[in-house]
Design a protein around this motif. Sequence first.
Motif, PDB file in Angstrom:
ATOM      1  N   PHE A   7     100.698  65.016 -51.147  1.00  0.00           N
ATOM      2  CA  PHE A   7     102.087  66.412 -50.395  1.00  0.00           C
ATOM      3  C   PHE A   7     101.055  67.077 -49.581  1.00  0.00           C
ATOM      4  O   PHE A   7     102.112  68.022 -48.857  1.00  0.00           O
ATOM      5  N   THR A   8      99.719  67.313 -49.467  1.00  0.00           N
ATOM      6  CA  THR A   8      99.557  67.937 -48.498  1.00  0.00           C
ATOM      7  C   THR A   8      99.356  67.394 -47.011  1.00  0.00           C
ATOM      8  O   THR A   8     100.125  67.506 -46.149  1.00  0.00           O
ATOM      9  N   GLY A   9      99.842  65.630 -47.151  1.00  0.00           N
ATOM     10  CA  GLY A   9     100.601  64.981 -45.508  1.00  0.00           C
ATOM     11  C   GLY A   9     101.898  64.779 -45.708  1.00  0.00           C
ATOM     12  O   GLY A   9     102.176  65.691 -44.146  1.00  0.00           O
ATOM     13  N   VAL A  10     101.868  65.348 -46.330  1.00  0.00           N
ATOM     14  CA  VAL A  10     104.491  65.221 -46.225  1.00  0.00           C
ATOM     15  C   VAL A  10     104.407  66.706 -45.647  1.00  0.00           C
ATOM     16  O   VAL A  10     104.559  67.419 -45.105  1.00  0.00           O
ATOM     17  N   SER A  11     103.336  67.995 -46.759  1.00  0.00           N
ATOM     18  CA  SER A  11     103.440  69.075 -46.034  1.00  0.00           C
ATOM     19  C   SER A  11     103.064  69.415 -44.481  1.00  0.00           C
ATOM     20  O   SER A  11     103.628  70.204 -44.087  1.00  0.00           O
ATOM     21  N   LEU A  12     102.471  68.829 -43.900  1.00  0.00           N
ATOM     22  CA  LEU A  12     101.185  68.964 -42.982  1.00  0.00           C
ATOM     23  C   LEU A  12     102.475  68.067 -41.722  1.00  0.00           C
ATOM     24  O   LEU A  12     103.035  69.417 -40.961  1.00  0.00           O
ATOM     25  N   LEU A  13     103.275  67.269 -42.098  1.00  0.00           N
ATOM     26  CA  LEU A  13     103.692  66.217 -40.865  1.00  0.00           C
ATOM     27  C   LEU A  13     105.080  67.068 -40.848  1.00  0.00           C
ATOM     28  O   LEU A  13     106.014  67.036 -40.693  1.00  0.00           O
ATOM     29  N   ARG A  14     105.399  68.152 -42.541  1.00  0.00           N
ATOM     30  CA  ARG A  14     107.002  68.461 -42.512  1.00  0.00           C
ATOM     31  C   ARG A  14     108.253  67.237 -42.554  1.00  0.00           C
ATOM     32  O   ARG A  14     108.706  67.552 -41.638  1.00  0.00           O
ATOM     33  N   GLU A  15     107.663  66.210 -42.250  1.00  0.00           N
ATOM     34  CA  GLU A  15     108.441  64.954 -42.902  1.00  0.00           C
ATOM     35  C   GLU A  15     108.202  64.089 -43.730  1.00  0.00           C
ATOM     36  O   GLU A  15     107.103  63.823 -44.080  1.00  0.00           O
ATOM     37  N   MET A  16     109.317  63.609 -44.223  1.00  0.00           N
ATOM     38  CA  MET A  16     108.754  62.158 -45.400  1.00  0.00           C
ATOM     39  C   MET A  16     109.848  61.285 -45.202  1.00  0.00           C
ATOM     40  O   MET A  16     111.300  61.237 -45.373  1.00  0.00           O
ATOM     41  N   SER A  17     109.497  60.638 -45.041  1.00  0.00           N
ATOM     42  CA  SER A  17     109.393  58.851 -44.490  1.00  0.00           C
ATOM     43  C   SER A  17     110.476  57.767 -45.377  1.00  0.00           C
ATOM     44  O   SER A  17     109.705  58.398 -46.806  1.00  0.00           O
ATOM     45  N   THR A  18     110.452  56.853 -45.369  1.00  0.00           N
ATOM     46  CA  THR A  18     110.610  56.032 -46.851  1.00  0.00           C
ATOM     47  C   THR A  18     109.532  55.524 -47.105  1.00  0.00           C
ATOM     48  O   THR A  18     109.827  55.817 -48.487  1.00  0.00           O
ATOM     49  N   ARG A  19     108.408  55.871 -46.264  1.00  0.00           N
ATOM     50  CA  ARG A  19     107.125  54.818 -46.947  1.00  0.00           C
ATOM     51  C   ARG A  19     106.690  55.880 -48.039  1.00  0.00           C
ATOM     52  O   ARG A  19     106.018  56.146 -48.755  1.00  0.00           O
ATOM     53  N   SER A  20     107.178  57.273 -47.281  1.00  0.00           N
ATOM     54  CA  SER A  20     106.257  58.305 -48.178  1.00  0.00           C
ATOM     55  C   SER A  20     107.257  58.881 -49.146  1.00  0.00           C
ATOM     56  O   SER A  20     106.696  59.100 -50.537  1.00  0.00           O
ATOM     57  N   ARG A  21     108.573  58.465 -49.396  1.00  0.00           N
ATOM     58  CA  ARG A  21     110.069  58.857 -50.431  1.00  0.00           C
ATOM     59  C   ARG A  21     108.865  57.342 -51.542  1.00  0.00           C
ATOM     60  O   ARG A  21     108.612  58.246 -52.526  1.00  0.00           O
TER      61      ARG A  21
END
Length: 464
Positions: free
Chosen positions: A104-118
């Motif tokens: 979640f820190t990674g997603v918050s920093l990138l402000r993006e959620m790819s299919t892989r992150s999802r």
Amino acid sequence: MVVVKFGGTSVGAPTQIDQAARIVFEMREQKPIVVVSAMGGVTDALLQAGEAAVTGQTRVREDKLWEIRSRHDQAINELFKDRSVAVSVQDTERIIWEEIQKVFTGVSLLREMSTRSRDLISSFGERLVIPIFAQYLTSLGQDATPIDAREIVITSEESEFLLVDFEETRKRCQKLVKMAKAGTVPIVTGFICSTPAGITTTLGRGGSDYTASIIGSCVKAQEIQIWTDVSGVMTADPRIVPEARVLDRVSYKEAAEMSYFGAKVLHPQTIMPAVDESIPIRIKNTFVPDAPGTLISAETPVRQYNVKTVTSITGVTLVSVEGRGMIGVPGVAGRVFTTTARHRISVLMFSQGSSEQHISLVVNRQDGDQTVKALKREFEAEIERRRIDRVASISDIAIIALVGEGIKGVPGVAARAFGVLGTASINILMIAQGSSELNLSIVVRQKDAHRAVQLIHEAFELNK
Ligand code: ADP
Ligand code: ASP
Ligand code: MG
């Protein structure tokens, strides 16, 4: 050997976990392999936390994660009165929570959620619940081991059009067989899987049913049992039709058709692996374990009224290509499909007017705009020459599907369905009959969907 799957509501809280684990305990002689979904609502909450991370709503993100954590903590505290056991389960959970925080820190920093992150984010629900389930079953006196399905169910690299590598999965399932034979019940995460390179993928929402049938077919189980919160496959969704009735038997084809057309009780892909190995699937109610449930197999009694169930899919979009000049435009239908395939848009339903003036297709809401744009581009020349008048869409529509082996060759099914909808002034936008003649699908506006399902249920006397 049997594969036994418990859905989100069957493991949603401590009392449910207790109930589910006792069911497994009672069938321990049959050497079960257990598949478990995330606690009900947890996958949604994880994805909402992900969306909040993308939009920078830190507070919402933290609240959602806290909610998930406290539900698991509460289950641990209530289920394990022996503190040392509770602490050891907490220790296992803590390692998963450390990973959750990092992701979640990674997603918050990138402000993006790819299919892989999802996919990775949604995998945590199942991963958090299996240590609790396994330990609880062990406390009841039956040895059990949590197994992360990413070591077992292997898929192709692409998560959008994911394919299960049955050969590899079959090999890896041997580990489960050995374990079960040695007297330990494997408690496997539903829904999640991985590519050969170890990237986390999922089988799509509701995919734990599919996990159960993949494993069931790979170990050639005698039966695949799907334990849920209703007493079987019903004549309609009981939330829409309260008088819906449980069906004793349903054929593979009927079950496949009705799950494709919205019967949430089974993930649409569940049937195929079971058919390949002729394994019966039984749907059972975790909270009424003595009820016989529904048996899904190759044969089924054909109903006198021809129709067995009525299901619906809402939140879809109707796209149509229209024009009198379409006659003689070569391969319009072919080009429509090539276009949707190129854009990876899945078409749920398709129909062509016999006059060739009209081609309609139903797609998921999120694909609606893209479908219209892509088709306009494809038929640019024809639109310019006025051979095609327009490519248009109507959103907020629903597909109502009547399903039953008995529909085949019986006249009057369509007439009766159209009749009741007509009398109720429900406008029919499109119809299609599957080539299997196992279903009749009717497109109506979403606002009319529930009423249409209720009327059809009544007209075909499905409650009798
Ligand atoms: P689980 O968490 O066990 O996987 P789901 O919520 O995915 O459970 O599926 C069970 C639900 O499916 C039922 O509670 C019911 O509301 C819904 N449902 C929709 N159509 C049908 C149907 N034809 N028969 C039975 N249940 C249905
Ligand atoms: N937990 C996953 C979902 O909510 C899979 C499942 O429930 O079958 O979609
Ligand atoms: Mg489900």
